[in-house]
Design a protein around this motif. Sequence first.
Motif, short mmCIF file in Angstrom:
data_model
loop_
_atom_site.label_atom_id
_atom_site.label_comp_id
_atom_site.label_asym_id
_atom_site.label_seq_id
_atom_site.Cartn_x
_atom_site.Cartn_y
_atom_site.Cartn_z
N ILE A 17 18.25 40.21 34.02
CA ILE A 17 18.35 41.35 34.95
C ILE A 17 17.24 42.30 34.51
CG2 ILE A 17 19.77 43.30 35.73
CD1 ILE A 17 20.84 40.57 36.72
N LYS A 18 16.35 42.62 35.44
CA LYS A 18 15.08 43.27 35.08
C LYS A 18 15.16 44.78 34.95
CE LYS A 18 12.94 39.30 35.68
NZ LYS A 18 12.53 38.52 34.50
N TYR A 19 14.30 45.28 34.07
CA TYR A 19 14.01 46.71 33.92
C TYR A 19 12.70 46.95 34.67
CZ TYR A 19 11.12 50.02 31.09
OH TYR A 19 10.24 50.96 30.64
N GLY A 139 8.24 52.72 22.23
CA GLY A 139 6.94 52.03 22.22
C GLY A 139 6.75 51.19 23.46
N SER A 140 7.79 50.44 23.82
CA SER A 140 7.80 49.62 25.03
C SER A 140 9.27 49.45 25.38
CB SER A 140 7.17 48.26 24.74
OG SER A 140 7.25 47.42 25.86
N GLY A 141 9.63 49.78 26.62
CA GLY A 141 11.05 49.78 26.98
C GLY A 141 11.76 48.50 26.55
N SER A 142 11.21 47.35 26.98
CA SER A 142 11.90 46.09 26.74
C SER A 142 11.96 45.73 25.25
CB SER A 142 11.22 44.97 27.53
OG SER A 142 9.87 44.85 27.14
N ALA A 143 11.19 46.42 24.40
CA ALA A 143 11.24 46.15 22.96
C ALA A 143 12.61 46.46 22.39
CB ALA A 143 10.17 46.97 22.23
N GLY A 196 -0.70 46.23 33.68
CA GLY A 196 0.40 46.07 32.74
C GLY A 196 1.66 46.76 33.24
N SER A 197 2.75 46.54 32.51
CA SER A 197 4.03 47.09 32.97
C SER A 197 4.09 48.61 32.85
CB SER A 197 5.19 46.43 32.23
OG SER A 197 4.90 46.29 30.89
N THR A 198 3.37 49.19 31.88
CA THR A 198 3.43 50.67 31.76
C THR A 198 2.98 51.32 33.07
OG1 THR A 198 3.08 50.54 29.40
CG2 THR A 198 2.59 52.65 30.42
N ALA A 246 14.11 40.71 43.67
CA ALA A 246 14.24 42.14 44.02
C ALA A 246 13.15 42.93 43.30
CB ALA A 246 15.63 42.65 43.63
N MET A 247 12.90 42.61 42.03
CA MET A 247 11.85 43.33 41.29
C MET A 247 10.47 43.03 41.88
SD MET A 247 10.72 43.28 37.27
CE MET A 247 10.04 41.62 37.32
N HIS A 248 10.22 41.76 42.20
CA HIS A 248 8.89 41.43 42.75
C HIS A 248 8.70 42.01 44.15
CE1 HIS A 248 6.82 39.22 39.60
NE2 HIS A 248 8.05 39.03 39.16
N ILE A 286 10.80 35.65 36.77
CA ILE A 286 9.37 35.94 36.54
C ILE A 286 9.23 37.39 36.12
CG2 ILE A 286 7.05 35.87 37.57
CD1 ILE A 286 8.33 34.17 39.85
N ASP A 287 8.46 37.65 35.07
CA ASP A 287 8.20 39.03 34.65
C ASP A 287 6.91 39.55 35.32
OD1 ASP A 287 10.47 39.57 33.26
OD2 ASP A 287 9.66 39.12 31.29
N ALA A 288 6.24 40.51 34.68
CA ALA A 288 5.04 41.10 35.28
C ALA A 288 3.84 40.22 35.00
CB ALA A 288 4.84 42.51 34.74
N GLY A 289 3.85 39.04 35.57
CA GLY A 289 2.76 38.10 35.38
C GLY A 289 3.00 36.88 36.25
O1 PMV Z 1 8.81 46.94 28.34
P1 PMV Z 1 7.75 46.83 29.38
O2 PMV Z 1 7.17 48.16 29.71
O3 PMV Z 1 6.73 45.80 29.02
O4 PMV Z 1 8.44 46.36 30.74
C1 PMV Z 1 8.97 45.09 30.94
C2 PMV Z 1 9.08 44.81 32.38
C3 PMV Z 1 9.51 43.40 32.77
O5 PMV Z 1 9.15 42.48 31.77
C4 PMV Z 1 8.79 43.02 34.06
C5 PMV Z 1 11.00 43.32 33.04
C6 PMV Z 1 11.91 43.35 31.84
O6 PMV Z 1 13.04 43.83 31.99
O7 PMV Z 1 11.53 42.84 30.77
#
Ligand code: PMV
Length: 331
Positions: A17-19, A139-143, A196-198, A246-248, A286-289
């Motif tokens: 489930i995507k962010y 640093g990065s949300g998904s981290a 990029g996702s940012t 939905a995200m795409h 699929i993520d941002a790629g």
């Molecule tokens: O953490 P970021 O800013 O790289 O965002 C991640 C965004 C997606 O990978 C597309 C979705 C997700 O939830 O990981």
Amino acid sequence: MQTQKATAIAHPNIALIKYWGNRDEALRLPANSSLSMNLAALATTTTVEFRSDLNADSVTIDDAEATASARERVIAHLDRVRALASINTKTSVISRNNFPAGTGLASSASAFAALTVAACAAAGLQLSTDALSRLARRGSGSACRSVPGGYVLWDACGADAGDEDDCSFGRTIASPDHWDLRDVIAVVESAHKATGSTEGHMIAGTSPFQAARVASTPERLERCRAAILARDFPALADVIEQDALAMHAVMMTSVPSLLYWRPATLAVMQAVRAWRTDGLAVAFTIDAGPNVHCICPAESSAQVERLIRAIHGVERTLTSGVGQGSRLIPW
Ligand code: PMV
């Protein structure tokens, strides 16, 4: 010369489930909650050393000096750790990925999870997993989802909880051995992605569909959580494909429009649907790629790999089981 050094390993995670989109960009507080699984076979290993002899931070990624933007982002994160530890010593950061970075394989997730765990240890901070996850999120949300192990839920906390740093971090909902799922990644392009996702998060709100996606996420998240806990693959397949699409849809209709798919991306998606109709347990996300993550139970993974490799435009596959959380390793 005084030195304090630590090495950590972290796995990227694939969101089921995507962010997408932040309600607070600076704190990286997400627009919606998300759910992921860590990927055991993919890893970032990072060594952080605080060195009194340095007068500038040095950042090396995959044996090359980091680009200006990557360096800036890493240093901003080191500054958060330095502020917590009340130190101002400069650092050397050496980070390596065992997979191609910047292609929708979530290298920023494992990068900032490993950096957080290594930098905090090197700085002498003893933080809980929750606190490390919260800090990695900056640093990065998904981290934040790569800090705890297995299947991880990142709670957005809801806008009514206030835009506070405290409440939003990743928590394990099931351990890696709860369900032996595999991610067979169809790599259709290994080049660095254009947007990029940012930047993507910042324009999510320009899509007329973002509000509807965010409003409908809690229902999908609950379905996904229940499917994982019950090990119900058909239910999982439906909900993860719906959520990725939905995200795409939001990405494609934002301004500027983000269209990450290549012809081979769509070919894999169509094939996955056809195989599932024929009885094979497999679903895509699929993520941002452009690369397609084909999620399947362990018993289907050999067949899924074989079938994917035969699709025109697929460069190769990478297969991973469910991974542990970030951890320190001896150096
Ligand atoms: O953490 P970021 O800013 O790289 O965002 C991640 C965004 C997606 O990978 C597309 C979705 C997700 O939830 O990981």
